[in-house]
Enzyme design. Sequence first.
Site, PDB file in Angstrom:
ATOM      1  N   SER A 144       0.865  -1.174   0.000  1.00 30.66           N
ATOM      2  CA  SER A 144       0.000   0.000   0.000  1.00 30.66           C
ATOM      3  C   SER A 144       0.905   1.227   0.000  1.00 30.66           C
ATOM      4  O   SER A 144       2.082   1.144   0.382  1.00 30.66           O
ATOM      5  CB  SER A 144      -0.878   0.003   1.259  1.00 30.66           C
ATOM      6  OG  SER A 144      -1.511   1.251   1.454  1.00 30.66           O
ATOM      7  N   TYR A 157      -2.417  -0.645  10.374  1.00 31.20           N
ATOM      8  CA  TYR A 157      -2.339  -0.936   8.937  1.00 31.20           C
ATOM      9  C   TYR A 157      -0.964  -0.565   8.392  1.00 31.20           C
ATOM     10  O   TYR A 157      -0.335  -1.348   7.670  1.00 31.20           O
ATOM     11  CB  TYR A 157      -3.437  -0.167   8.212  1.00 31.20           C
ATOM     12  CG  TYR A 157      -3.594  -0.503   6.754  1.00 31.20           C
ATOM     13  CD1 TYR A 157      -4.153  -1.709   6.348  1.00 31.20           C
ATOM     14  CD2 TYR A 157      -3.214   0.401   5.763  1.00 31.20           C
ATOM     15  CE1 TYR A 157      -4.331  -2.012   5.013  1.00 31.20           C
ATOM     16  CE2 TYR A 157      -3.381   0.113   4.427  1.00 31.20           C
ATOM     17  CZ  TYR A 157      -3.938  -1.103   4.051  1.00 31.20           C
ATOM     18  OH  TYR A 157      -4.105  -1.383   2.712  1.00 31.20           O
TER      19      TYR A 157
END
Length: 298
Positions: A144, A157
């Site tokens: 990501s 995350y």
Amino acid sequence: MQDLKGKVAFITGGGSGVALGQAKVFAEEAGMKVVIADVQQPHLDEAMEYFSDKKAEVHALNLDITDRDAYARAADEAEEVFGPVQLLCNTAGVSQFGPIEQATFDDWDWQIDVNLKGMINGVMTFMPRMIEYGKGGHILNTASMSAFVALPTTAIYCTTKFAVRGLSESLRVELDKYDINVSILCPGAVNTNIHRSVESRPDKYGKTGYYGRDEEVFTRLKSVIEGGFDPVDLGRIALEAVKRNDFWVLPYPEFVPTIEEQNAELISALKSYEDDPDYKRRVKLAEETGQAMPGTKK
């Protein structure tokens, strides 16, 4: 891996989202034999319904990527159906956001187990098989832009995605001798349903300091990502990256100013110690011994 036709791909999370976009592109456009693995059977059923009238070789199997024994069985099944896997797409992932001070251990464990340990399980399951097969291969890890940029409420995350970046860079260094290539795909916004990840969160991670099945929260999160890439378009970018053997797959130029600012800060911090006596000692020692400075590429 310029010629992918007929080769076998194993894609985690392949029943939906970014992973399903990859499955569609690798199967339909590249002509690969594709195994889609997903923990949610309804997603697998929907994906296979899509492929039912397509000229594509796709096999679905239910897999919890946090279960190492199940992963080994899934790899065996993939080989029995299509043959040795030469492209591993570690794409499955989950997300849940909130202030770090409200997080529970279960919040940490869930995302780490899926986003990081699940990817490690994929590598450790298929890497030895690729090496033994002896014909090279490719590992595509989906991280990501959160592997570079930390934003409020994304601490857990980000932790997992920074770790995926480190894993990928290490694999790149280590696996070249086996002709196993590595790519790391770092999406920003993608128009998927990852914002609803908590709906599949197992009961064993039941204690949370964050939201649960909350449609108001889901709507707010969806508004952030719905203007992003279509998963199939992002799948095409991943396909071309694999063909070219690109390591970095970063199709989000809007992050350039932030990354440039971060890199400038990092380099400035390093240079601030150039006059440190111990740095000068280390440089002198390296010159006297003819060895490269630690941390430099030979």
